[in-house]
Design a protein around this motif. Structure first.
Motif, PDB file in Angstrom:
ATOM      1  N   PRO A  92       0.804  -1.225   0.000  1.00  0.00           N
ATOM      2  CA  PRO A  92       0.000   0.000   0.000  1.00  0.00           C
ATOM      3  C   PRO A  92       0.833   1.269   0.000  1.00  0.00           C
ATOM      4  CG  PRO A  92       0.080  -0.924   2.190  1.00  0.00           C
ATOM      5  CD  PRO A  92       0.744  -1.924   1.281  1.00  0.00           C
ATOM      6  N   LEU A  93       2.114   1.145   0.416  1.00  0.00           N
ATOM      7  CA  LEU A  93       2.990   2.316   0.441  1.00  0.00           C
ATOM      8  C   LEU A  93       4.430   1.834   0.324  1.00  0.00           C
ATOM      9  CD1 LEU A  93       3.499   5.300   0.643  1.00  0.00           C
ATOM     10  CD2 LEU A  93       3.117   5.183   3.118  1.00  0.00           C
ATOM     11  N   ASP A  94       4.874   1.638  -0.896  1.00  0.00           N
ATOM     12  CA  ASP A  94       6.258   1.243  -1.132  1.00  0.00           C
ATOM     13  C   ASP A  94       7.116   2.505  -1.083  1.00  0.00           C
ATOM     14  OD1 ASP A  94       8.417  -0.420  -1.788  1.00  0.00           O
ATOM     15  OD2 ASP A  94       8.290   0.199  -3.875  1.00  0.00           O
ATOM     16  N   GLY A  95       8.035   2.539  -0.130  1.00  0.00           N
ATOM     17  CA  GLY A  95       8.807   3.750   0.114  1.00  0.00           C
ATOM     18  C   GLY A  95       8.301   4.488   1.342  1.00  0.00           C
ATOM     19  N   THR A  96       7.921   3.729   2.377  1.00  0.00           N
ATOM     20  CA  THR A  96       7.387   4.344   3.599  1.00  0.00           C
ATOM     21  C   THR A  96       8.373   5.328   4.219  1.00  0.00           C
ATOM     22  OG1 THR A  96       5.971   2.448   4.098  1.00  0.00           O
ATOM     23  CG2 THR A  96       6.535   3.881   5.930  1.00  0.00           C
ATOM     24  N   THR A  97       9.648   4.967   4.258  1.00  0.00           N
ATOM     25  CA  THR A  97      10.647   5.865   4.845  1.00  0.00           C
ATOM     26  C   THR A  97      10.726   7.172   4.068  1.00  0.00           C
ATOM     27  OG1 THR A  97      11.933   3.980   5.656  1.00  0.00           O
ATOM     28  CG2 THR A  97      13.070   6.096   5.514  1.00  0.00           C
ATOM     29  N   ASN A  98      10.663   7.092   2.735  1.00  0.00           N
ATOM     30  CA  ASN A  98      10.620   8.310   1.927  1.00  0.00           C
ATOM     31  C   ASN A  98       9.417   9.169   2.310  1.00  0.00           C
ATOM     32  OD1 ASN A  98      12.868   7.458   0.524  1.00  0.00           O
ATOM     33  ND2 ASN A  98      11.758   6.859  -1.316  1.00  0.00           N
ATOM     34  N   THR A 156      28.797   0.991 -20.350  1.00  0.00           N
ATOM     35  CA  THR A 156      29.372   2.291 -20.023  1.00  0.00           C
ATOM     36  C   THR A 156      28.395   3.433 -20.282  1.00  0.00           C
ATOM     37  OG1 THR A 156      30.371   2.626 -22.222  1.00  0.00           O
ATOM     38  CG2 THR A 156      31.685   1.440 -20.574  1.00  0.00           C
ATOM     39  N   ARG A 157      27.297   3.165 -20.987  1.00  0.00           N
ATOM     40  CA  ARG A 157      26.254   4.160 -21.228  1.00  0.00           C
ATOM     41  C   ARG A 157      25.014   3.915 -20.362  1.00  0.00           C
ATOM     42  NH1 ARG A 157      26.723   7.060 -26.145  1.00  0.00           N
ATOM     43  NH2 ARG A 157      28.567   6.486 -27.350  1.00  0.00           N
ATOM     44  N   ALA A 158      25.069   2.893 -19.539  1.00  0.00           N
ATOM     45  CA  ALA A 158      23.874   2.439 -18.830  1.00  0.00           C
ATOM     46  C   ALA A 158      23.718   3.095 -17.456  1.00  0.00           C
ATOM     47  CB  ALA A 158      23.922   0.925 -18.662  1.00  0.00           C
ATOM     48  N   LEU A 159      22.461   3.365 -17.092  1.00  0.00           N
ATOM     49  CA  LEU A 159      22.100   3.822 -15.755  1.00  0.00           C
ATOM     50  C   LEU A 159      21.391   2.665 -15.056  1.00  0.00           C
ATOM     51  CD1 LEU A 159      22.011   6.222 -13.773  1.00  0.00           C
ATOM     52  CD2 LEU A 159      19.743   6.761 -14.702  1.00  0.00           C
ATOM     53  N   VAL A 160      21.878   2.309 -13.879  1.00  0.00           N
ATOM     54  CA  VAL A 160      21.412   1.113 -13.177  1.00  0.00           C
ATOM     55  C   VAL A 160      20.795   1.505 -11.834  1.00  0.00           C
ATOM     56  CG1 VAL A 160      22.112  -1.096 -12.143  1.00  0.00           C
ATOM     57  CG2 VAL A 160      23.150  -0.317 -14.291  1.00  0.00           C
ATOM     58  N   GLY A 161      19.649   0.930 -11.530  1.00  0.00           N
ATOM     59  CA  GLY A 161      19.011   1.134 -10.239  1.00  0.00           C
ATOM     60  C   GLY A 161      19.402   0.042  -9.264  1.00  0.00           C
ATOM     61  N   THR A 162      19.287   0.335  -7.985  1.00  0.00           N
ATOM     62  CA  THR A 162      19.618  -0.656  -6.966  1.00  0.00           C
ATOM     63  C   THR A 162      18.861  -0.358  -5.685  1.00  0.00           C
ATOM     64  OG1 THR A 162      21.470  -1.818  -5.891  1.00  0.00           O
ATOM     65  CG2 THR A 162      21.579   0.588  -5.940  1.00  0.00           C
ATOM     66  N   GLY A 163      18.978  -1.275  -4.747  1.00  0.00           N
ATOM     67  CA  GLY A 163      18.446  -1.085  -3.408  1.00  0.00           C
ATOM     68  C   GLY A 163      19.444  -1.623  -2.409  1.00  0.00           C
ATOM     69  N   PHE A 164      19.655  -0.908  -1.320  1.00  0.00           N
ATOM     70  CA  PHE A 164      20.609  -1.352  -0.300  1.00  0.00           C
ATOM     71  C   PHE A 164      19.970  -2.433   0.569  1.00  0.00           C
ATOM     72  CE2 PHE A 164      21.939   3.372  -0.332  1.00  0.00           C
ATOM     73  CZ  PHE A 164      22.665   3.194  -1.486  1.00  0.00           C
ATOM     74  N   PRO A 165      20.758  -3.398   1.055  1.00  0.00           N
ATOM     75  CA  PRO A 165      20.203  -4.439   1.938  1.00  0.00           C
ATOM     76  C   PRO A 165      20.098  -3.951   3.385  1.00  0.00           C
ATOM     77  CG  PRO A 165      22.517  -4.882   1.533  1.00  0.00           C
ATOM     78  CD  PRO A 165      22.163  -3.667   0.696  1.00  0.00           C
ATOM     79  N   PHE A 166      19.309  -2.892   3.593  1.00  0.00           N
ATOM     80  CA  PHE A 166      19.279  -2.246   4.904  1.00  0.00           C
ATOM     81  C   PHE A 166      18.593  -3.097   5.971  1.00  0.00           C
ATOM     82  CE2 PHE A 166      15.438  -1.016   2.721  1.00  0.00           C
ATOM     83  CZ  PHE A 166      14.460  -1.002   3.701  1.00  0.00           C
ATOM     84  N   LYS A 167      17.751  -4.023   5.559  1.00  0.00           N
ATOM     85  CA  LYS A 167      17.106  -4.916   6.528  1.00  0.00           C
ATOM     86  C   LYS A 167      17.926  -6.177   6.775  1.00  0.00           C
ATOM     87  CE  LYS A 167      12.367  -3.689   5.167  1.00  0.00           C
ATOM     88  NZ  LYS A 167      11.068  -4.232   4.696  1.00  0.00           N
ATOM     89  N   ALA A 192      16.739   5.083  -5.066  1.00  0.00           N
ATOM     90  CA  ALA A 192      15.695   6.023  -4.659  1.00  0.00           C
ATOM     91  C   ALA A 192      14.830   5.510  -3.519  1.00  0.00           C
ATOM     92  CB  ALA A 192      14.808   6.380  -5.845  1.00  0.00           C
ATOM     93  N   GLY A 193      14.874   4.208  -3.223  1.00  0.00           N
ATOM     94  CA  GLY A 193      14.201   3.713  -2.036  1.00  0.00           C
ATOM     95  C   GLY A 193      12.797   3.176  -2.221  1.00  0.00           C
ATOM     96  N   ALA A 194      12.428   2.813  -3.448  1.00  0.00           N
ATOM     97  CA  ALA A 194      11.117   2.201  -3.684  1.00  0.00           C
ATOM     98  C   ALA A 194      11.259   1.216  -4.846  1.00  0.00           C
ATOM     99  CB  ALA A 194      10.053   3.250  -3.997  1.00  0.00           C
ATOM    100  N   ALA A 195      11.368  -0.062  -4.525  1.00  0.00           N
ATOM    101  CA  ALA A 195      11.678  -1.077  -5.543  1.00  0.00           C
ATOM    102  C   ALA A 195      10.614  -1.158  -6.627  1.00  0.00           C
ATOM    103  CB  ALA A 195      11.862  -2.442  -4.885  1.00  0.00           C
ATOM    104  N   ALA A 196       9.349  -0.960  -6.269  1.00  0.00           N
ATOM    105  CA  ALA A 196       8.290  -1.022  -7.275  1.00  0.00           C
ATOM    106  C   ALA A 196       8.509   0.039  -8.344  1.00  0.00           C
ATOM    107  CB  ALA A 196       6.921  -0.844  -6.618  1.00  0.00           C
ATOM    108  N   LEU A 197       8.907   1.244  -7.931  1.00  0.00           N
ATOM    109  CA  LEU A 197       9.187   2.308  -8.889  1.00  0.00           C
ATOM    110  C   LEU A 197      10.477   2.047  -9.660  1.00  0.00           C
ATOM    111  CD1 LEU A 197       8.095   5.448  -6.839  1.00  0.00           C
ATOM    112  CD2 LEU A 197       6.956   4.474  -8.841  1.00  0.00           C
ATOM    113  N   ASP A 198      11.469   1.433  -9.016  1.00  0.00           N
ATOM    114  CA  ASP A 198      12.697   1.068  -9.728  1.00  0.00           C
ATOM    115  C   ASP A 198      12.386   0.127 -10.885  1.00  0.00           C
ATOM    116  OD1 ASP A 198      14.315   2.540  -7.995  1.00  0.00           O
ATOM    117  OD2 ASP A 198      14.618   0.847  -6.644  1.00  0.00           O
TER     118      ASP A 198
END
Length: 284
Positions: A92-98, A156-167, A192-198
């Motif tokens: 219901p809220l992916d990115g609660t901390t944001n 070398t031209r690519a932009l890559v998203g990620t998520g930290f293993p904070f849990k 950015a902190g919201a995997a669904a949006l990534d």
């Protein structure tokens, strides 16, 4: 129109209606974050009364339209949702901390599984109103316009998203090795902190690839379908099709997925690539 297509569209309509209702509730509460009641579930993992209210709004709409459906979500506790003929996987809220810090990057994510197979998915960016939708075999769209993964094949031209293993800080050393390898070979990394949006950003070509070492079913269900229907790949670290479960996800356009899978695999410990196949299983 075949019966399957019609059924998928009906499930998508339910998911969109529920996501919009949850989004309106969240947007209404975002005006005065200081008055929200929120608690710590574990280190860097929070839940607020907004998460719970949004989830209840989604549940009410889903069960009104599909009385026999099971619901799976971070605050929901369904009985064997993986065995249900129809299940909705809900964040219901992916990115609660944001959200709790006024950082405008969070979303509602809802996916429908028919007999355990992804049939429809919605990711709704709450602050921007951008709506991502997909149905199995019906393609992916952003606010009604068809989308596709990027065509970039040169890392070398690519932009890559990620998520930290904070849990899961036990994964941090492994992740840091992967991060170093990826950043050396690409144009940049974003978190950015919201995997669904990534995953939605992979589907529409903003990101060329994405990886995270531990996600939950409600984080990825809709996003996985978006990526696949947009022509991309979403797998675990072994390259097997990512199920809707707990574990790692690697996603991207076909060329960048192959590169990223190889790169993070070369900097992983043996045997760490699995993803639980039971979406109700406890996180590792």
């Amino acid at each position: 129109m075949t019966a399957a297509i019609k059924a998928h569209r009906e499930l998508l309509a339910t998911a969109v209606t529920a996501a919009v209702a949850a989004s309106e509730l969240i947007r209404g509460r975002a005006a005065d974050i200081s008055r929200l009641d929120w608690r710590v579930k574990s280190q860097a993992d929070f839940v607020s009364d907004v998460d719970i209210a949004a989830e209840e709004a989604i549940r009410d709409i889903v069960l009104l339209r599909h009385p026999g459906a099971a619901l799976l979500g971070e605050e929901l506790s369904p009985a064997q949702a993986s065995d249900a003929a129809l299940a909705f996987v809900v964040d219901p809220l992916d990115g609660t901390t944001n959200f709790l810090h006024g950082y405008p990057w969070y979303a509602v994510s809802i996916a429908a599984l028919a007999d355990g197979v992804l049939a429809a998915g919605v990711v709704l960016n709450v602050p921007s109103g951008e709506l991502f939708t997909a149905t199995a075999g019906g393609g992916a769209r952003r606010s009604g316009t068809p989308i596709a993964v990027s065509a970039i094949a040169d890392p070398t031209r690519a932009l890559v998203g990620t998520g930290f293993p904070f849990k899961h800080l036990d994964l941090l050393d492994r992740y840091q090795r992967q991060f170093a390898a990826v950043i050396r070979g690409t144009a940049g990394i974003r978190r950015a902190g919201a995997a669904a949006l990534d995953l939605a950003d992979v589907a529409c070509g903003r990101f060329d690839a994405f990886w995270e070492l531990h996600l939950a079913p409600w984080d990825v269900a809709a996003g996985i379908l978006l990526v696949r229907e947009a022509g991309g790949l979403a797998t675990d670290l072994r390259g097997a099709e990512a199920p809707v479960g707990h574990g790692a996800v690697v996603a991207g356009n076909p060329a960048m997925h192959a590169w990223l899978l190889r790169t993070v695999g070369d900097h992983s410990d043996a045997g760490d690539g699995g993803t639980a196949t039971d979406p109700t299983a406890a996180p590792r």
